[in-house]
Design a protein around this motif. Structure first.
Motif, mmCIF file in Angstrom:
data_model
loop_
_atom_site.group_PDB
_atom_site.id
_atom_site.type_symbol
_atom_site.label_atom_id
_atom_site.label_comp_id
_atom_site.label_asym_id
_atom_site.label_seq_id
_atom_site.Cartn_x
_atom_site.Cartn_y
_atom_site.Cartn_z
ATOM 1 N N GLU A 211 0.677 -1.259 -0.162
ATOM 2 C CA GLU A 211 -0.009 0.186 -0.323
ATOM 3 C C GLU A 211 1.063 1.439 -0.263
ATOM 4 N N LYS A 212 0.700 2.344 -1.379
ATOM 5 C CA LYS A 212 1.589 3.352 -1.084
ATOM 6 C C LYS A 212 0.904 4.184 0.119
ATOM 7 N N GLY A 213 0.247 4.125 0.551
ATOM 8 C CA GLY A 213 -0.093 5.010 2.478
ATOM 9 C C GLY A 213 0.214 5.274 3.241
ATOM 10 N N ASP A 214 0.288 6.027 4.507
ATOM 11 C CA ASP A 214 1.484 4.875 5.917
ATOM 12 C C ASP A 214 0.127 4.076 6.541
ATOM 13 N N ARG A 215 -1.060 3.822 6.206
ATOM 14 C CA ARG A 215 -2.401 2.853 6.023
ATOM 15 C C ARG A 215 -3.118 2.273 6.098
ATOM 16 N N VAL A 216 -3.728 1.161 5.414
ATOM 17 C CA VAL A 216 -5.045 0.547 4.725
ATOM 18 C C VAL A 216 -6.134 1.557 4.804
ATOM 19 N N ILE A 217 -6.804 0.565 4.551
ATOM 20 C CA ILE A 217 -8.554 1.805 3.893
ATOM 21 C C ILE A 217 -8.052 3.301 4.285
ATOM 22 N N GLY A 218 -6.844 4.609 3.942
ATOM 23 C CA GLY A 218 -7.225 5.471 4.324
ATOM 24 C C GLY A 218 -8.428 6.032 4.681
#
Length: 457
Positions: A199-206
């Motif tokens: 995942e590119k973001g720092d957490r899942v399902i942002g």
């Protein structure tokens, strides 16, 4: 040239019921489908995936049999061809039912082929031209394929192809840690695959509150699913064991080696080969057809429904699009998309049911926020079932006493959320929910208790 009173392009969730309403009003209707009748939900979305979720849940329960005082002799074996056949049969049955419904509909013509606009009121299907004063675009969407470096050098799966997979991957690498990616992550982990989510973001399902996101990650990690968040410069390369996925995360190895890769990086509308320019339709930068609050487009006599209008990405929102258009055109009503309270579910186990605003959104909107929360380990129904992961959460406005939103990550969450959703649709305050008398023993019976536990944040 064939003339109709209405043309519907696409047979997703909004198309067939709209054809039924229009035909029942005495109109002649052409409904056009270029591939499989039923759209995403029937063919590559809800129905096959939830059939796979059910098989994966059965496998999970079988492994936990001893927790319930049951002993199973031997090792659990997943017969993936049979799992796939069961899932696909669900699709085939639903598709057949839709075809028979449309073909048996008076004044309705089901036409196979790729539809493209020739003008504001004319559509071409192969060599045939169709004309109508009312045209409804219901062309849906498909998986977005990002231009990652190396994407053209390796085979990859999307939601459309993975539902037809009749084997268990040795190591499934899923690019995208949102709703589609997480559902398939748990499905294939329970079938026996190694699974890594990138995942590119720092957490899942942002888009969810941090506590929801963190709880979901913990649940999946406990089942052996690995996560690589903060992944930048994602790239793909062939590898003797399948493929190498470059992640460049802030922690851990810079490359993940997998046997298969699933792209779960979002959706895009099927409008790029529709001839929208010939109809004069306006689309946004992502290709979604621009619509008004009543789903009419910028061109008189053309409406856009379902995934292609950017107003919702779910079966239930597409169906509600049909309801809005039919009510306004045929019933003299004034229904609007903006009246719709957003709700959806994530079908991991335990499921996440969501409605309205998150806590984060409510605070950002400047509301005076009350929040109530209760762990599923304090919900009798969850304890009885031996499924105590997750929590219930409700968000309200302290000044107006209105319910702003709710989330339930827990057993039956996809069903239990409707107690709050219905209250919100009725415009009831949380005082009404507090004095409801729900049935025991259920998960929903705890909503009044959660309301009583609300406090300012």
């Amino acid at each position: 040239m064939r003339d109709f009173d209405a043309i519907i392009i696409g047979t997703g969730q909004a198309g067939p019921p709209l054809a039924g309403r229009l035909a029942a009003e005495g109109m002649t209707v052409a409904i056009i489908e270029r591939k499989h009748v039923g759209g995403t939900c029937v063919n590559t979305g809800c129905m096959p995936t939830k059939a796979l979720v059910a098989s994966a849940y059965a496998a999970h329960l079988a492994r936990r049999a001893s927790d319930y005082g049951l002993e199973l002799d031997g090792t659990l074996r997943v017969d993936m061809p049979k799992v796939k056949a069961r899932s696909h049969q669900v699709t085939l049955n639903a598709r057949k039912n839709n075809i028979e419904w449309l073909q048996g509909m008076e004044r309705c013509s089901l036409i196979e082929g790729h539809a493209r606009f020739e003008s504001r009121n004319t559509v071409r299907v192969g060599e045939e031209l169709l004309r109508a004063p009312r045209i409804f675009v219901n062309v849906g969407g498909r998986a977005a394929v990002p231009d990652f470096p190396g994407i053209d050098r390796v085979p990859y799966l999307t939601n459309s192809s993975i539902v037809l997979l009749d084997r268990v991957p040795a190591h499934l690498v899923i690019i995208g840690g949102s709703y589609i990616g997480l559902e398939f992550a748990q499905i294939y982990r329970r079938f026996g695959a190694e699974v890594t989510v990138v995942e590119k973001g720092d957490r899942v399902i942002g888009r969810e509150d941090p506590d929801v996101s963190e709880a979901i990650r913990k649940i999946l990690e406990e089942e052996g699913i690995r996560f690589r968040t903060g992944a930048e410069c994602i790239r793909l390369d062939p590898h003797p064991d399948g493929m190498a996925v470059g992640v460049d995360c802030t922690e851990g190895a810079p490359t993940v080696i997998g046997s298969d890769v699933l792209l779960a990086t979002g959706r895009r509308p099927n409008t790029d080969d529709l001839g929208v320019d010939k109809a004069g339709l306006e689309v946004d930068e992502r290709g979604y057809i621009k619509v008004q609050d009543d789903l009419s487009t910028t061109v008189e006599g053309i409406w856009a429904l379902g995934d292609c209008n950017g107003k919702g990405a779910f079966t239930h929102t597409a169906y509600n699009d049909f309801e809005i258009v039919a009510a306004n055109l045929l019933d003299g009503e004034d229904r609007r998309v903006s009246d719709r309270i957003p709700g959806y579910a994530l079908y991991i186990d335990p499921s996440l049911g969501r409605v309205g605003m998150t806590e984060t959104q409510a605070v950002k909107a400047g509301k005076k926020v009350l929040v109530g929360k209760r762990p599923m380990s304090r919900v009798g129904r969850a304890i009885e079932k031996g499924e105590t992961q997750g929590f219930m959460k409700i968000v309200a406005d302290a000044d107006t006493r209105s319910i702003l939103g709710a989330a339930i990550l827990g057993t039956g969450g996809d069903e239990a959320i409707h107690g709050v959703l219905d209250m919100m649709n009725a415009g009831a305050t949380f005082d009404t929910l507090r004095w409801a008398v729900p049935i025991h023993p259920t998960v929903s019976e705890l909503w009044p208790t959660v309301v009583q536990e609300m406090s300012p944040i």
